[in-house]
Write a protein that holds these residues in place. Structure first.
Motif, PDB file in Angstrom:
ATOM      1  N   THR A 278      11.527  13.013 -22.297  1.00 37.84           N
ATOM      2  CA  THR A 278      10.774  14.018 -21.540  1.00 37.84           C
ATOM      3  C   THR A 278      11.381  15.392 -21.801  1.00 37.84           C
ATOM      4  N   HIS A 279      10.535  16.380 -21.795  1.00 38.62           N
ATOM      5  CA  HIS A 279      10.973  17.749 -22.063  1.00 38.62           C
ATOM      6  C   HIS A 279      11.118  18.514 -20.754  1.00 38.62           C
ATOM      7  N   ILE A 280      12.159  19.343 -20.690  1.00 35.18           N
ATOM      8  CA  ILE A 280      12.408  20.149 -19.500  1.00 35.18           C
ATOM      9  C   ILE A 280      12.637  21.596 -19.929  1.00 35.18           C
ATOM     10  N   PHE A 281      11.864  22.510 -19.358  1.00 36.45           N
ATOM     11  CA  PHE A 281      12.159  23.936 -19.475  1.00 36.45           C
ATOM     12  C   PHE A 281      13.101  24.309 -18.344  1.00 36.45           C
ATOM     13  N   ALA A 297       6.325  19.809 -20.191  1.00 40.65           N
ATOM     14  CA  ALA A 297       5.388  20.773 -20.753  1.00 40.65           C
ATOM     15  C   ALA A 297       5.333  20.727 -22.265  1.00 40.65           C
ATOM     16  N   ALA A 298       5.905  19.668 -22.896  1.00 38.87           N
ATOM     17  CA  ALA A 298       5.960  19.691 -24.359  1.00 38.87           C
ATOM     18  C   ALA A 298       5.828  18.330 -25.035  1.00 38.87           C
ATOM     19  N   ASP A 310      10.260   8.719 -14.909  1.00 42.11           N
ATOM     20  CA  ASP A 310      11.295   9.162 -15.852  1.00 42.11           C
ATOM     21  C   ASP A 310      11.353  10.674 -15.946  1.00 42.11           C
ATOM     22  N   ILE A 311      10.209  11.326 -15.903  1.00 46.74           N
ATOM     23  CA  ILE A 311      10.176  12.792 -15.941  1.00 46.74           C
ATOM     24  C   ILE A 311      10.968  13.370 -14.770  1.00 46.74           C
ATOM     25  N   GLY A 384       1.594  24.584   7.357  1.00 47.15           N
ATOM     26  CA  GLY A 384       2.186  23.632   8.274  1.00 47.15           C
ATOM     27  C   GLY A 384       2.988  22.537   7.600  1.00 47.15           C
ATOM     28  N   ILE A 385       3.525  22.832   6.413  1.00 51.09           N
ATOM     29  CA  ILE A 385       4.299  21.833   5.667  1.00 51.09           C
ATOM     30  C   ILE A 385       5.780  22.025   5.955  1.00 51.09           C
ATOM     31  N   THR A 386       6.410  20.974   6.448  1.00 44.28           N
ATOM     32  CA  THR A 386       7.837  21.013   6.740  1.00 44.28           C
ATOM     33  C   THR A 386       8.530  19.915   5.951  1.00 44.28           C
ATOM     34  N   SER A 387       9.376  20.309   5.024  1.00 48.95           N
ATOM     35  CA  SER A 387      10.151  19.339   4.261  1.00 48.95           C
ATOM     36  C   SER A 387      11.332  20.053   3.640  1.00 48.95           C
ATOM     37  N   GLU A 388      12.239  19.285   3.055  1.00 43.47           N
ATOM     38  CA  GLU A 388      13.394  19.854   2.393  1.00 43.47           C
ATOM     39  C   GLU A 388      12.989  20.637   1.146  1.00 43.47           C
ATOM     40  N   VAL A 389      11.832  20.298   0.580  1.00 42.89           N
ATOM     41  CA  VAL A 389      11.410  20.871  -0.699  1.00 42.89           C
ATOM     42  C   VAL A 389      10.431  22.025  -0.536  1.00 42.89           C
ATOM     43  N   ALA A 390       9.475  21.881   0.360  1.00 41.01           N
ATOM     44  CA  ALA A 390       8.365  22.837   0.462  1.00 41.01           C
ATOM     45  C   ALA A 390       8.867  24.272   0.590  1.00 41.01           C
ATOM     46  N   GLY A 391       8.388  25.129  -0.317  1.00 38.99           N
ATOM     47  CA  GLY A 391       8.760  26.529  -0.335  1.00 38.99           C
ATOM     48  C   GLY A 391      10.058  26.826  -1.039  1.00 38.99           C
ATOM     49  N   ARG A 392      10.816  25.769  -1.421  1.00 37.24           N
ATOM     50  CA  ARG A 392      12.143  25.982  -2.006  1.00 37.24           C
ATOM     51  C   ARG A 392      12.372  25.103  -3.231  1.00 37.24           C
ATOM     52  N   ALA A 393      11.317  24.724  -3.914  1.00 32.97           N
ATOM     53  CA  ALA A 393      11.450  23.810  -5.045  1.00 32.97           C
ATOM     54  C   ALA A 393      12.251  24.450  -6.173  1.00 32.97           C
ATOM     55  N   GLU A 394      13.175  23.671  -6.727  1.00 31.77           N
ATOM     56  CA  GLU A 394      13.965  24.104  -7.881  1.00 31.77           C
ATOM     57  C   GLU A 394      13.499  23.414  -9.158  1.00 31.77           C
ATOM     58  N   VAL A 395      12.756  22.324  -8.995  1.00 32.76           N
ATOM     59  CA  VAL A 395      12.158  21.602 -10.115  1.00 32.76           C
ATOM     60  C   VAL A 395      10.674  21.464  -9.827  1.00 32.76           C
ATOM     61  N   LEU A 396       9.844  21.824 -10.799  1.00 33.38           N
ATOM     62  CA  LEU A 396       8.395  21.679 -10.663  1.00 33.38           C
ATOM     63  C   LEU A 396       7.918  20.630 -11.658  1.00 33.38           C
ATOM     64  N   VAL A 397       7.328  19.562 -11.139  1.00 35.70           N
ATOM     65  CA  VAL A 397       6.786  18.491 -11.975  1.00 35.70           C
ATOM     66  C   VAL A 397       5.285  18.687 -12.055  1.00 35.70           C
ATOM     67  N   VAL A 398       4.777  18.900 -13.252  1.00 40.80           N
ATOM     68  CA  VAL A 398       3.369  19.235 -13.441  1.00 40.80           C
ATOM     69  C   VAL A 398       2.555  17.970 -13.708  1.00 40.80           C
ATOM     70  N   PRO A 399       1.239  18.014 -13.473  1.00 42.91           N
ATOM     71  CA  PRO A 399       0.413  16.824 -13.678  1.00 42.91           C
ATOM     72  C   PRO A 399       0.305  16.391 -15.133  1.00 42.91           C
ATOM     73  N   GLY A 400       0.310  17.351 -16.052  1.00 44.35           N
ATOM     74  CA  GLY A 400       0.145  17.025 -17.466  1.00 44.35           C
ATOM     75  C   GLY A 400       0.612  18.168 -18.332  1.00 44.35           C
ATOM     76  N   ILE A 401       0.567  17.957 -19.642  1.00 43.77           N
ATOM     77  CA  ILE A 401       1.141  18.919 -20.567  1.00 43.77           C
ATOM     78  C   ILE A 401       0.400  20.252 -20.563  1.00 43.77           C
ATOM     79  N   ASP A 402      -0.915  20.209 -20.314  1.00 47.61           N
ATOM     80  CA  ASP A 402      -1.667  21.477 -20.325  1.00 47.61           C
ATOM     81  C   ASP A 402      -1.233  22.366 -19.169  1.00 47.61           C
ATOM     82  N   ALA A 403      -1.115  21.782 -17.962  1.00 48.00           N
ATOM     83  CA  ALA A 403      -0.672  22.569 -16.808  1.00 48.00           C
ATOM     84  C   ALA A 403       0.749  23.066 -17.009  1.00 48.00           C
ATOM     85  N   GLY A 404       1.614  22.207 -17.545  1.00 48.77           N
ATOM     86  CA  GLY A 404       3.004  22.598 -17.754  1.00 48.77           C
ATOM     87  C   GLY A 404       3.147  23.692 -18.771  1.00 48.77           C
ATOM     88  N   ASN A 405       2.402  23.590 -19.860  1.00 46.67           N
ATOM     89  CA  ASN A 405       2.483  24.600 -20.901  1.00 46.67           C
ATOM     90  C   ASN A 405       1.999  25.946 -20.384  1.00 46.67           C
TER      91      ASN A 405
END
Length: 461
Positions: A278-281, A297-298, A310-311, A384-405
């Motif tokens: 898997t590729h990571i930017f 994204a690649a 795995d991603i 109204g989203i409360t979580s450890e991640v919401a608003g503070r994501a350090e990793v973004l996992v995209v649905p597919g290569i087009d969105a990621g690119n």
């Protein structure tokens, strides 16, 4: 911040105002850009006096501007006109110093206010500036909310600078560079060598490699070159160097990504270790407080759920290596609610639950999240989203290569981010750069590979 002025008739001798300002490297960059004063004494990272040390000295005009700022915002405040200034500069400040500015009314006559001014360095009380300023007091009362002023973002890549500083003391990473037969790929490898981050082994058409070196005016003495004229042959030889224990990383040069990956996924002679490649930017976005990882994204075009596991895991592992202790992973979709008509929202919810059950480890995983509520706390609160991640994501996992690119390139070309590229899931880090990547992106990719390799080595001991 509300700004309010003081009319002449309300002022009295001895009135005082004070402000404290931490002078940062960004302040010096902004001042240099705004004034055109690029004196190397005042630009962070440059040695202006030849002593071998970067000065990052605060310009005297910057110190004087601190006085102007307090006059225009506090005493007398908005609406003043400066008539004269006279300063002596007794000391010098540097980026990182906290400066205290004080003005005191010493004269009042016919609408003219005379004030004594001084700037001191807080840590040792050393006086930087002292003097006198005369201003015309404001004519009318004024009250304004200064928060409406536009903000500034310095196009500086501090996260990559920190990663380079972390990588340079490590043992150079023995890196098989595949087909470095153009200026970008060879130059990037040699730049990383000069920074002691990698020890390159150049695998490709030796004649072309030497020709490019000549164009760059570079001497390749002391660098191993393995002559493999064909791309497929060079990729296979680089993989073999890993199996022989001679290379600890592989770096893409001037060949198509598919040609390189074909050798790595070979069932008998490749570098796979069970996970999908898997590729990571790793992106350094100006103004963002942390590096931002975007994946995939690649490589994986339309990943299924098993591939996304795995991603996510590969991204968490790399994020930990670069210093994010418990990465916050936002799994993106078009909506923050599960919608059976949107497959990516279902996958995101399943990945989140799998992380809760320990099937994905090392970080916090939440999804589905739309882009806004993944990176903006305000947007997450609005929804109204409360979580450890919401608003503070350090990793973004995209649905597919087009969105990621698209996401990665928008960050690069609109938000002025630099993007390092690494492939995970192989026996060794695989450095993957685009032909259009800058020297900083190539250097940062090598640094991240070296840092990750060092952590893996430490964990194995």
């Amino acid at each position: 911040m509300i700004l309010e002025n003081h009319l002449f008739e309300t002022l009295k001798l001895g009135d005082t105002a004070q402000a404290i300002r931490l002078c940062t490297a960004d302040d010096l960059y902004i001042f240099a850009a705004a004034t055109g004063n690029h004196n190397p004494l005042h630009v962070p990272g440059l040695d202006g006096d030849g002593d071998g040390q970067a000065e990052a000295m605060v310009p005297t005009a910057f110190a004087a501007s601190l006085v102007t700022a307090i006059l225009g915002t506090q005493l007398p405040g908005p609406g003043i006109m400066t008539l004269s200034q006279s300063y002596d500069f007794q000391g010098r400040a540097h980026a990182g110093d906290e400066l205290v500015t004080t003005v005191t009314v010493t004269g009042l006559e016919n609408g003219i206010v005379t004030l004594a001014a001084r700037v001191i360095r807080e840590i040792d009380k050393k006086q930087i500036l002292s003097g006198t300023v005369r201003v015309q007091a404001p004519a009318v009362s004024y009250r304004v909310d200064s928060s409406t002023l536009p903000g500034l973002t310095v196009r500086r890549h501090r996260h990559f600078e920190a990663l380079l500083a972390k990588a340079e003391p490590l043992p150079p990473l023995r890196t098989a560079v595949i087909c470095p037969n153009n200026a970008a790929s060879l130059g990037g490898a040699l730049l990383a060598r000069r920074h002691t981050i990698i020890t390159p082994i150049l695998v490709g058409d030796a004649g072309k490699i030497h020709a490019v070196a000549a164009e760059l005016g570079t001497d390749l003495t002391g660098i191993e070159i393995i002559d493999c004229p064909q791309h497929a042959e060079a990729a296979a030889r680089a993989v073999a160097l890993v199996h022989e224990g001679r290379a600890d990383a592989v770096m893409k040069g001037n060949l198509h990504t598919d040609d390189m990956l074909r050798a790595m996924v070979d069932r008998e002679k490749g570098l796979r270790i069970g996970r999908r490649l898997t590729h990571i930017f790793v992106m350094d976005v100006p103004g963002l407080e942390h590096p931002l990882l975007v994946t995939d994204a690649a490589i994986n075009i339309a990943p299924d759920l098993a591939t996304k596991v795995d991603i996510v895991q590969n991204a968490i592992d790399l994020a930990i290596s670069i210093g994010i202790a418990q990465p916050r992973v936002g799994v993106l979709s078009a909506t923050e609610t599960v919608n059976p008509a949107i497959p990516s929202s279902i996958d995101a919810a399943l990945l989140s639950k799998m992380a809760e059950r320990g099937q994905i480890t090392g970080g916090f995983v939440d999804g589905p999240l739309a882009m806004d509520n993944a990176v903006s706390v305000a947007a997450a609160r609005t929804k109204g989203i409360t979580s450890e991640v919401a608003g503070r994501a350090e990793v973004l996992v995209v649905p597919g290569i087009d969105a990621g690119n698209m996401l990665a390139k928008q960050l690069s070309y609109i938000s002025h981010a630099e993007a390092a590229g690494l492939v995970m899931g192989a026996r060794v880090p695989v450095i993957l750069n685009s032909r259009s990547d800058s020297s900083m992106a190539r250097l940062a990719s090598c640094a991240i590979a070296a840092i990750h390799h060092a952590r893996m080595q430490e964990a194995a001991e």
